[in-house]
Design an enzyme around this catalytic site. Structure first.
Site, short mmCIF file in Angstrom:
data_model
loop_
_atom_site.label_atom_id
_atom_site.label_comp_id
_atom_site.label_asym_id
_atom_site.label_seq_id
_atom_site.Cartn_x
_atom_site.Cartn_y
_atom_site.Cartn_z
N ARG A 14 0.83 -1.20 0.00
CA ARG A 14 0.00 0.00 0.00
C ARG A 14 0.88 1.26 0.00
NH1 ARG A 14 -1.00 4.68 2.65
NH2 ARG A 14 -0.67 3.63 4.65
N CYS A 236 7.80 10.49 0.50
CA CYS A 236 7.04 11.72 0.62
C CYS A 236 7.34 12.59 -0.58
CB CYS A 236 7.47 12.41 1.91
SG CYS A 236 7.02 14.14 2.01
N ASN A 245 9.26 4.96 4.04
CA ASN A 245 8.88 4.29 5.28
C ASN A 245 10.12 3.70 5.95
OD1 ASN A 245 5.66 3.67 5.40
ND2 ASN A 245 6.33 3.73 3.27
#
Lengths: 300, 300
Positions: A14, A236, A245
């Site tokens: 995800r 990001c 992450n």
């Protein structure tokens, strides 16, 4: 005696894949997620039932969910609204993850709703998934690139509104990697004391290098549930070139060295991260996949 | 109230540059180190008086030392032996750093001496620099790639032999990035309790992503002196592609967010790191130089 175990939720499928611009064929997605599952990870946020127009990379959500080797793992999918929740139910997800940003600005940009409207959606969704099958992710918990760093009161005020729902978990998300260990300590300590019955988790990004330091800060305050993405993918859009992450492989490696049981097989994760790097075609931010485990003894 | 300040020692000129294969012109070395000094860093391990055959990159040690804008900063140079110490004295170094590896294997590879022979050299060197002007760096404190992770007793046994010398500082070096936060906590707690009069410092590498987590672990146990290299350069020949030293810019950024005063100007460090990246010609591991400080507020 081993320390209490930590539960890792892999979010590669995800939060990782959704940031990839090049199409990843469904076969390859399934191969990667199966590699992670085969390495003993017991919770997987596998995909997201979002609009294919908004996130084309995840348009194969249903097929991915149908094809991974779920075994006894808990499979979570992200849903942005009621329709997504219905699709997730049809596809047989164990749980859903609903994201709401603490930042009004970020929530508008992310889901085009006010925080209040998102809370309304969350209530609607409880008609499809009972609260004990819903994870609530609080995006930009620690701060937002458009609004700055937050005090814990701002987050507490939002949690007050959902505290009596009986949600499975509330995940404090450092969406753009702004948190620092002192802030994580303060937030977790305050929120755990105020909502002792609520399970909290941490979703950390390594955007500014503090991911694992923040994870330890959370662990020291009692957090036992952590999100991570294989090889540290994700990231990001406001920080080109920075890490994404926290890397699942690096987290599993550190916790293993600290005698914190996670159930993950490090060699399996490193092998799968290497394979994913081939598939994605660029160098991933994960460090242990490059350096090897600290326990490996080299010959002179 | 601000927390007690932390003192950062920049090791870019030594542990950083020595790993660079391409020759960095002396002008560029001086430019980078002056950028770091101008950013308020008050301790600099600027270079090393080693054999130019062993480390050709640092053959301009004397010139670098003569040309940097020392101001009121403390300038340290690494020396491997008595001759190096004499050269360092002639060149006007404030202090010297003498390295001895806890690992016999690593010490042999690094300086071709047994640990006992290195201790003898250290004693000889006190004829050139008094002990309060000597930093002793204990390489591979936490473990060695050829021998595995160490228990703290092994390190304590070596420190017993130098504990009454009155050394300026003993630096616990995670030379190849093997330490984890639990181990750092245990080592620092044990050694600080056993040698309460001795100042300890940490020299950490981010080889396996744990650099800043280890730094926080040390800080929590009272360590206030940390080595770091701008942009995270340096590294370990056994871990190609992995990160090097903890990045001075990332460390300064994290401590600033935690209200720990370091005296360093973050903008100056980030600017100098960007300039060094141009000079070195490859992407540096530092994260804040890519993502920008967490406190920067972006316009929507």
């Amino acid at each position: 005696m081993a320390n209490p175990e930590a539960v890792l939720t892999d979010v590669t499928g995800r939060d990782g894949f959704q940031m990839e611009k090049e199409w990843i064929p469904t076969d390859r997605k399934v191969e990667i997620l199966n590699g992670i599952l085969a390495s003993g990870v017991k919770r997987l946020e596998a995909t997201s039932f979002v609009s294919p127009k908004a996130v084309p990379q995840l348009k194969d959500a249903k097929e991915v969910l149908a094809r991974i080797n779920r075994g006894d793992a808990e499979i979570i999918v992200l849903v942005p609204n009621l329709k997504g929740a219905e699709l997730a139910r049809e596809a047989g997800a164990d749980k859903i993850n609903f994201v709401l940003s603490i930042s009004e600005t970020h929530n508008q940009k992310n889901v085009r709703r006010t925080v209040e409207e998102s809370l309304g959606q969350l209530n609607e969704i409880t008609g499809v998934f009972s609260p004990e099958r819903i994870v609530l992710s609080l995006g930009t918990t620690f701060g937002c690139p458009f609004e700055g760093l937050y005090p814990v009161d701002k987050v507490q005020a939002v949690i007050e509104k959902v505290a009596d729902m009986g949600l499975s978990q509330i995940t404090l998300c450092d969406t753009t990697g702004m948190a620092n260990p002192k802030q994580v300590t303060e937030f977790v300590r305050t929120l755990s004391a105020r909502f002792p019955e609520q399970r909290f988790a941490l979703h950390l990004h390594n955007t500014r290098g503090m991911g694992l330091a923040n994870l330890i800060a959370g662990y020291q305050e009692g957090i036992r549930h952590f999100d991570a993405a294989l090889g540290g993918i994700g990231g990001c859009p406001f920080a080109p070139g920075a890490s994404g992450n926290v890397a699942l492989d690096d987290v599993a490696h550190m916790l293993e060295l600290m005698d914190v049981e996670t159930g993950a097989d490090l060699e399996g994760l490193i092998g799968t991260a290497g394979r994913m790097q081939e598939i994605l075609g660029y160098e991933l931010p994960g460090q242990v996949m490059k350096a090897g485990p600290a326990k490996t003894v080299h010959t002179v």
